[in-house]
Design an enzyme around this catalytic site. Structure first.
Site, PDB file in Angstrom:
ATOM      1  N   ARG A 227      39.956  34.245  43.952  1.00 20.74           N
ATOM      2  CA  ARG A 227      38.686  34.397  43.248  1.00 20.74           C
ATOM      3  C   ARG A 227      37.666  35.007  44.199  1.00 20.74           C
ATOM      4  NH1 ARG A 227      39.366  34.475  37.864  1.00 20.74           N
ATOM      5  NH2 ARG A 227      40.212  32.537  37.026  1.00 20.74           N
ATOM      6  N   GLU A 255      31.441  40.569  40.340  1.00 17.89           N
ATOM      7  CA  GLU A 255      32.518  41.307  39.707  1.00 17.89           C
ATOM      8  C   GLU A 255      32.071  41.748  38.322  1.00 17.89           C
ATOM      9  OE1 GLU A 255      36.900  40.003  38.337  1.00 17.89           O
ATOM     10  OE2 GLU A 255      36.535  39.767  40.498  1.00 17.89           O
ATOM     11  N   HIS A 274      40.567  43.542  39.524  1.00 21.33           N
ATOM     12  CA  HIS A 274      41.071  42.272  38.988  1.00 21.33           C
ATOM     13  C   HIS A 274      42.280  42.536  38.086  1.00 21.33           C
ATOM     14  CE1 HIS A 274      39.683  37.910  38.104  1.00 21.33           C
ATOM     15  NE2 HIS A 274      41.011  37.997  38.052  1.00 21.33           N
TER      16      HIS A 274
END
Length: 319
Positions: A227, A255, A274
């Protein structure tokens, strides 16, 4: 008694509708993740399954489900949902489904950096035969510290072993061949690669801070497949800009990474959006795990991937 399960009608989720329909005594109810209003039948759902892509989009729909008892994600991590799922509702992820694709991404990221593919592509763009113009390296003989010894971290260690890389694994608590998280500060030095596959929770948030990065060996590579909030982005950017460390990131904080962020321009960094888990067939793997979690819940037991709401997230993946 029939259990109503709300499952997205998007293309990637049709396999989920099929797999859930194979459970006994269920009513699989399709819904549109882009809608803002559920019909009467949809509002009666007891189990809510967000879509495979853009998981968070239908989060507000939970407020319309008066019988909601479980939220089953197809994502591994549950931290983005933990604070919004109502108290008393079970929240579970698809931990275990992503070990193959994500561990493969980690290996590819390490090879990309060590074999200097970014530099090769830049030379190719210039039509330059770059023989002996850059220094490639090998994974053989390297040491990797893997923070997160669950399904993903363990798979990474197995892949690294095939390339002659020795791995040190870290988990919440020690067990055979795995160090406890309390030991991590003494383990950082001496490793050429640090891989993050840990969950986001109160213990790991900002774990890789300025001091952690400073303790890494010169020239070391940080790979984050966990993460973004586990890593201090600004501290990492400073280290990579200086040339002392390198990075391979599938997740960032924030993000998406802003267009003007300095990490984009760092030649020592490679960034993917991602997407480490995103390969053909991964949606089916995720739904297979999700169905087993729901099956367990329907028998009155606690699903193995149920989130510890106090810690916020069960993956990517320390235990």
């Amino acid at each position: 008694m029939t259990t109503r399960i709300l499952v997205s009608n998007e293309t990637d989720d049709l396999v989920g509708q099929e797999l859930f329909s194979q459970l006994d005594s269920v009513d699989v109810i399709p819904y549109d993740p882009t809608t803002t209003t559920l019909d009467e039948r949809q509002r009666q759902a007891e189990i809510f399954v967000p879509p495979y892509r853009g998981t968070n989009r239908p989060m507000p729909l939970m407020a319309q489900m008066t019988n909601l008892r479980m939220v089953q994600l197809t994502a591994a991590g549950t931290d983005e949902w933990a604070n919004d799922v109502p108290d008393g509702v079970v929240l579970a992820g698809a931990r275990g489904a992503h070990a193959g694709p994500v561990s493969e991404w980690v290996l590819s990221a390490a090879l990309t950096q060590y074999r200097q593919w970014p530099a090769l592509v830049r030379f190719q763009d210039e039509h330059t035969w770059a023989h002996r113009k850059f220094d490639a390296d090998t994974l053989h003989g390297k040491r990797a510290l893997i923070v997160g010894a669950g399904s993903i971290g363990s798979a990474v260690a197995r892949l690294f072993a095939a390339f002659g890389t020795e791995s040190t694994l870290v988990a919440n608590t020690s067990r055979g061949g795995v160090h406890a998280a309390s030991e991590i500060s003494g383990l950082i030095k001496g490793h050429h690669i640090v891989v993050i596959t840990a969950p986001l929770n109160d213990k790991t948030r900002n774990l890789v801070d300025r001091d952690f990065l400073a303790a890494m060996d010169d020239g070391a590579l940080l790979i984050n497949a966990g993460r973004g909030k586990i890593v201090d982005t600004e501290a990492l950017a400073t280290e990579v800009q200086s040339g002392r460390l390198r990075a391979a990131l599938d997740v960032t904080e924030p993000e998406p990474l802003p267009e003007d962020h300095p990490l984009w321009s760092c030649q020592g960094a490679i960034i993917s959006p991602h997407s480490a888990r995103t390969v053909p067939g991964t949606n089916a793997l995720c739904y297979a795990v999700a169905v087993e979690q729901v099956r367990t819940f329907m028998t009155g037991q606690t699903p193995t991937n149920a989130a510890d709401r106090k810690l916020i997230s069960p993956e990517r993946d320390v235990v």
